[in-house]
Design a protein around this motif. Structure first.
Motif, short mmCIF file in Angstrom:
data_model
loop_
_atom_site.label_atom_id
_atom_site.label_comp_id
_atom_site.label_asym_id
_atom_site.label_seq_id
_atom_site.Cartn_x
_atom_site.Cartn_y
_atom_site.Cartn_z
N ILE A 1 0.80 -1.29 0.17
CA ILE A 1 -0.08 0.10 -0.08
C ILE A 1 0.80 1.25 -0.16
CG2 ILE A 1 -0.33 0.35 2.52
CD1 ILE A 1 -3.34 0.73 2.01
N ASN A 2 2.20 1.17 0.43
CA ASN A 2 3.02 2.27 0.63
C ASN A 2 4.09 2.27 -0.60
OD1 ASN A 2 2.19 3.90 2.79
ND2 ASN A 2 2.39 2.02 4.02
N ALA A 3 3.94 1.32 -1.64
CA ALA A 3 4.89 1.07 -2.56
C ALA A 3 4.63 2.32 -3.58
CB ALA A 3 4.67 -0.19 -3.42
N PRO A 4 5.83 2.93 -4.05
CA PRO A 4 7.38 2.45 -3.90
C PRO A 4 7.95 3.24 -2.71
CG PRO A 4 7.29 4.12 -5.74
CD PRO A 4 5.84 3.63 -5.25
N TYR A 5 8.74 2.93 -2.19
CA TYR A 5 9.54 3.63 -1.01
C TYR A 5 10.47 4.63 -1.63
CZ TYR A 5 8.01 0.46 3.06
OH TYR A 5 7.32 -0.24 3.95
N GLY A 6 10.97 4.43 -2.69
CA GLY A 6 12.03 5.18 -3.39
C GLY A 6 11.67 6.42 -3.68
N GLN A 7 10.32 7.01 -3.52
CA GLN A 7 10.00 8.38 -3.73
C GLN A 7 9.70 9.07 -2.58
OE1 GLN A 7 6.89 8.06 -6.63
NE2 GLN A 7 8.14 7.35 -8.39
N LYS A 8 9.78 8.27 -1.28
CA LYS A 8 9.59 9.05 -0.03
C LYS A 8 10.72 9.67 0.49
CE LYS A 8 5.66 5.58 0.52
NZ LYS A 8 4.61 6.52 0.18
N SER A 9 10.48 10.39 1.72
CA SER A 9 11.46 10.93 2.27
C SER A 9 12.35 10.16 3.18
CB SER A 9 11.09 12.35 3.36
OG SER A 9 10.29 11.75 4.23
N LEU B 1 4.57 -0.67 -11.94
CA LEU B 1 4.00 -1.56 -13.01
C LEU B 1 4.04 -3.08 -12.34
CD1 LEU B 1 5.38 -0.21 -16.23
CD2 LEU B 1 3.06 -0.21 -15.64
N ILE B 2 5.15 -3.29 -11.73
CA ILE B 2 5.36 -4.75 -11.36
C ILE B 2 4.39 -5.06 -10.22
CG2 ILE B 2 6.85 -6.15 -9.87
CD1 ILE B 2 9.13 -4.65 -11.25
N GLU B 3 4.13 -3.89 -9.36
CA GLU B 3 3.03 -4.20 -8.36
C GLU B 3 1.54 -4.30 -8.81
OE1 GLU B 3 3.19 -4.23 -4.78
OE2 GLU B 3 5.14 -4.31 -4.91
N LYS B 4 1.37 -4.03 -10.18
CA LYS B 4 0.23 -4.08 -10.83
C LYS B 4 0.08 -5.60 -11.62
CE LYS B 4 -0.06 0.00 -13.02
NZ LYS B 4 -0.86 1.17 -13.85
N LEU C 1 21.03 -4.37 -10.59
CA LEU C 1 19.69 -4.17 -10.32
C LEU C 1 19.75 -3.64 -8.77
CD1 LEU C 1 17.83 -7.37 -12.01
CD2 LEU C 1 18.73 -4.96 -12.94
N GLY C 2 19.44 -2.59 -8.48
CA GLY C 2 19.55 -1.94 -7.22
C GLY C 2 18.17 -1.85 -6.41
N CYS C 3 17.11 -2.87 -6.96
CA CYS C 3 15.78 -2.93 -6.42
C CYS C 3 15.45 -4.13 -6.12
CB CYS C 3 14.84 -1.89 -7.02
SG CYS C 3 13.26 -2.04 -6.45
N SER C 4 14.95 -4.86 -5.06
CA SER C 4 14.44 -6.16 -5.12
C SER C 4 13.39 -6.67 -5.89
CB SER C 4 14.00 -6.46 -3.63
OG SER C 4 12.89 -5.73 -3.13
N HIS C 5 12.42 -5.77 -6.45
CA HIS C 5 11.54 -5.79 -7.46
C HIS C 5 12.35 -6.22 -8.84
CE1 HIS C 5 8.72 -3.67 -4.82
NE2 HIS C 5 7.87 -4.26 -5.33
N TYR C 6 13.42 -5.59 -9.06
CA TYR C 6 13.62 -5.66 -10.46
C TYR C 6 14.17 -7.02 -10.94
CZ TYR C 6 13.95 -0.56 -10.13
OH TYR C 6 13.60 0.92 -10.15
N PRO C 7 14.57 -8.03 -10.38
CA PRO C 7 14.90 -9.42 -10.59
C PRO C 7 13.53 -9.91 -11.65
CG PRO C 7 15.85 -9.15 -8.56
CD PRO C 7 14.93 -7.83 -8.80
#
Length: 258
Positions: A39-47, A149-152, A181-187
């Motif tokens: 529900i809070n994805a992605p973290y990468g755009q948060k402070s 897109l991965i989450e969808k 690949l610097g995000c665990s979604h990317y594999p």
């Protein structure tokens, strides 16, 4: 030393299941509890402050379930919050960082690419890591839109293909020979990425390294589980459909508001 408590694993969504899979493959006797904060994805755009707060919330959820160690299966949460979590809680934490060192070691051109979230690339921990490798050119690219897109479940969509081309084509032109690949979604995008990259460019992620570090902490600090016949448990705070699809319907996925 034996310890039959579970290994807790959390991520900003379903992507950390790539880390869970590596851990489960190496340590099949261990009970695992996975928490997807989709529900809070992605973290990468948060402070940084938001990421720390979410990481604390996830940690307390897993500790309430009596987990013996916690794997932060999220690059952004690791690079922004692991220091604070280790200060706050008396439980071992294992983080995940972009696999820059292996890429630098393997690179022949001394030019590598890294695809990651803004939160990871902006973090102090990432900056400190890249500072060690002055002789290697590191091309950083924020993967805007990929996690969403991965989450969808839109991994094979035309939109995904177009985004990946826009991020990877300049790296190819810059003569990288390793892509981190610097995000665990990317594999989960590796089949798509492999179709875009020339065959000589290696794709490197952190799953195996995190699994080996988990094994090391179990051996030296926490203790291994005796033979375990219980199945992994997965929690998500959004519709379980995509997580079920990623897991191919093999495991129990529970909706949990947290």
């Amino acid at each position: 030393m034996q310890n039959d408590q579970a290994i807790g694993i959390f991520d900003s969504g379903i992507g950390g299941t790539s880390i869970w899979s590596a851990i489960h493959q190496l340590l099949p006797n261990e009970k695992t509890i996975y928490l997807a904060d989709s529900i809070n994805a992605p973290y990468g755009q948060k402070s940084k402050e938001e990421i720390i707060a979410l990481s604390i919330k996830n940690t307390e959820f897993l500790l309430a379930l009596n987990c013996k160690l916690i794997v932060i299966a999220c690059n952004t949460a690791t690079t922004n919050a692991i220091k604070e979590l280790r200060t706050l809680y008396n439980v071992p934490f294992i983080g995940i960082e972009p696999a820059i060192k292996p890429a630098v070691t393997k690179s022949k051109t001394q030019i590598i690419g890294i695809l990651a979230t803004q939160g990871t690339l902006n973090s102090e921990l990432f900056h400190n890591t890249t500072e060690k490798y002055h002789d290697t050119k590191i091309i950083e690219q924020v993967g805007h839109g990929l996690v969403q897109l991965i989450e969808k479940g839109d991994i094979d969509s035309n939109e995904m293909t177009q985004l990946l081309h826009s991020y990877l084509d300049p790296m190819i032109e810059a003569n990288i020979d390793c892509l981190v690949l610097g995000c665990s979604h990317y594999p989960y995008l590796i089949p798509q990425i492999r179709m875009i990259l020339p065959a000589h460019i290696q794709i490197i992620d952190s799953g195996a390294a995190v699994a080996k570090q988990t094994q090391k902490v179990l051996r030296e600090i926490v203790g291994f589980a005796p033979e375990n016949l219980s199945l992994p448990i997965f929690y998500t705070n959004t519709n379980p459909k995509v997580l079920n699809e990623i897991l191919e319907g093999k495991y129990k996925v529970e909706y949990q508001s947290f």
